[in-house]
Design an enzyme around this catalytic site. Structure first.
Site, mmCIF file in Angstrom:
data_model
loop_
_atom_site.group_PDB
_atom_site.id
_atom_site.type_symbol
_atom_site.label_atom_id
_atom_site.label_comp_id
_atom_site.label_asym_id
_atom_site.label_seq_id
_atom_site.Cartn_x
_atom_site.Cartn_y
_atom_site.Cartn_z
ATOM 1 N N ASP A 67 0.624 -1.457 0.408
ATOM 2 C CA ASP A 67 -0.080 0.010 -0.238
ATOM 3 C C ASP A 67 0.581 1.293 -0.038
ATOM 4 O OD1 ASP A 67 1.089 -0.710 2.788
ATOM 5 O OD2 ASP A 67 -0.956 -0.545 3.078
ATOM 6 N N ASN A 136 -7.322 -3.125 14.039
ATOM 7 C CA ASN A 136 -8.942 -4.004 13.738
ATOM 8 C C ASN A 136 -9.314 -5.116 12.709
ATOM 9 O OD1 ASN A 136 -8.160 -2.397 11.561
ATOM 10 N ND2 ASN A 136 -9.892 -0.419 11.490
ATOM 11 N N HIS A 138 -7.559 -4.853 10.001
ATOM 12 C CA HIS A 138 -6.985 -5.055 8.558
ATOM 13 C C HIS A 138 -5.685 -5.292 7.936
ATOM 14 C CE1 HIS A 138 -5.168 -0.626 9.623
ATOM 15 N NE2 HIS A 138 -3.660 -1.270 9.306
ATOM 16 N N GLU A 143 -9.580 -1.866 5.202
ATOM 17 C CA GLU A 143 -10.630 -1.780 6.586
ATOM 18 C C GLU A 143 -11.121 -2.976 6.460
ATOM 19 O OE1 GLU A 143 -8.812 -0.459 8.692
ATOM 20 O OE2 GLU A 143 -8.674 1.999 8.158
HETATM 21 C C1 F6R Z 1 1.414 -1.827 6.221
HETATM 22 C C2 F6R Z 1 0.344 -2.374 5.918
HETATM 23 C C3 F6R Z 1 -0.575 -2.407 8.164
HETATM 24 C C4 F6R Z 1 0.487 -2.520 8.832
HETATM 25 C C5 F6R Z 1 -0.804 -2.661 9.870
HETATM 26 C C6 F6R Z 1 -0.260 -2.932 11.561
HETATM 27 O O1 F6R Z 1 2.076 -1.589 4.780
HETATM 28 O O2 F6R Z 1 -0.409 -3.154 4.482
HETATM 29 O O3 F6R Z 1 -1.493 -3.200 7.597
HETATM 30 O O4 F6R Z 1 1.102 -3.858 8.450
HETATM 31 O O5 F6R Z 1 -1.528 -1.347 9.724
HETATM 32 O O6 F6R Z 1 0.959 -1.841 11.383
HETATM 33 P P1 F6R Z 1 2.247 -1.822 12.664
HETATM 34 O O7 F6R Z 1 3.227 -3.068 12.016
HETATM 35 O O8 F6R Z 1 2.851 -0.566 12.146
HETATM 36 O O9 F6R Z 1 1.887 -2.501 13.866
#
Ligand code: F6R
Length: 243
Positions: A67, A136, A138, A143
Site C-alpha cells: 500500500d 481492527n 485490517h 479496513e
Molecule cells: C502496512 C500495512 C498495514 C500494517 C498494519 C500494522 O503496509 O499494510 O496493514 O501492517 O497497520 O501496522 P504496524 O506494523 O505499524 O502495527
C-alpha cells in the site's frame, strides 16, 4: 493456518528473516510481497544484516508492497515508498526497477490501481507475502467491511487506523485520509503468506484472527482459508489465546 509462537519481537523478526532468505534462495526470480509499519522493521534489519554477511543477494528479487498513502510522493519521508527505500532497498543489492509500490500521487488513481494490479499479474504470482495486522483486523489497508473479492483499490482509512498511524506524523491531521491498497483477493492469490504480530496491542486482533469466524468485518480472518498461511506471534500477541 499454521501458528508459530515465538518469545518476542526479535525472535519473530529472525524467524521471518530465515523464511524470506529460504524463499529467495529457492527460486531464480523470487517475487516478494512486502509490508510497512513497525512490525516488519526488525525483519528488514535482519535481511540487511544477512546481505552484509553475504548470506543472501537480492539481485534477482522483485517486490510488491501492499500500500501507499494517497497524496504522499515517493520522496515524502512519511510515504511508504520512502520507508521501503530507507528501511530495506537502499541497503541491499536489489535492482530499484524491480521494487514496486503504488504511486500515491498518480494523476489518475483509478488507473494507477488497475496498472498496479496488472503489473502483479504480469510478473506472476507473489511467492511470499509478508503481512502485519491492524488492531481492527485490517491487512494492507483493507479496513473492516472490505469485500474479500476486492482488487487493488483506493480506500478511506478509518479513524482508528489514522489514530494508530499518527505516531509517525507531527500531527494527527497530517495523516492522509486515503490510501491505495492491494485488495484482499490480490493478497490471497499469493502462494504463501506470513503474518507477523508482536506486542500486547495486537493480542485482541490475534485472538479474533485465530479463534473468530471468517467475516468481512474482520478482513484478516480470510487467512483461515488460505492454503499456506502462517501466523507468527510473540508471547504478548498470543496472550489472549485459549490454548
Ligand atoms: C502496512 C500495512 C498495514 C500494517 C498494519 C500494522 O503496509 O499494510 O496493514 O501492517 O497497520 O501496522 P504496524 O506494523 O505499524 O502495527
Amino acid at each position: 493456518m499454521n501458528i508459530v509462537k515465538v518469545k518476542d519481537y526479535q525472535e519473530m523478526s529472525a524467524w521471518a528473516s530465515k523464511q524470506v532468505i529460504d524463499k529467495i534462495k529457492s527460486s531464480d526470480q523470487p517475487v516478494l510481497g512486502l509490508a510497512t509499519g513497525s512490525t516488519p522493521e526488525g525483519l528488514y534489519q535482519d535481511l540487511i544484516e544477512a546481505y552484509k554477511n553475504h548470506q543472501v543477494s537480492f539481485k534477482n528479487v522483485t517486490t510488491f508492497n501492499l500500500d501507499e498513502y494517497v497524496g504522499l510522493a515517493a520522496d515524502d519521508p512519511n510515504s511508504y515508498n520512502y520507508f521501503m527505500n530507507d528501511k530495506l532497498f537502499n541497503h541491499v543489492d536489489i535492482d530499484p526497477s524491480h521494487t514496486h509500490l503504488p504511486n500515491g500521487v498518480a494523476t489518475d488513481l483509478e488507473q494507477e490501481c488497475k496498472d498496479y494490479e496488472a503489473l502483479i499479474k504480469n510478473t506472476g504470482q507473489i511467492d511470499l507475502q509478508i503481512l502485519g495486522i491492524g488492531i481492527n483486523g485490517h491487512i494492507g489497508f483493507n479496513e473492516p467491511g472490505s469485500s474479500f473479492s476486492d482488487r487493488t483499490q483506493i480506500v478511506k482509512l478509518v479513524d482508528s487506523t489514522i489514530e494508530a498511524n499518527s505516531r509517525f506524523f507531527a500531527h494527527k491531521e497530517d495523516v492522509p485520509t486515503h490510501a491505495v491498497t492491494m485488495g484482499i483477493k490480490t493478497i490471497m492469490e499469493s502462494k504463501e503468506i506470513i503474518l507477523l504480530a508482536s506486542g500486547e496491542s495486537k493480542a485482541k486482533a490475534i485472538k479474533q484472527l485465530i479463534e473468530g469466524e471468517v467475516t468481512e468485518d474482520f478482513p484478516a480472518s480470510i487467512l483461515q482459508q488460505h492454503p499456506n498461511a502462517t501466523i507468527v506471534i510473540d508471547n504478548a500477541a498470543a496472550s489472549l489465546l485459549n490454548a
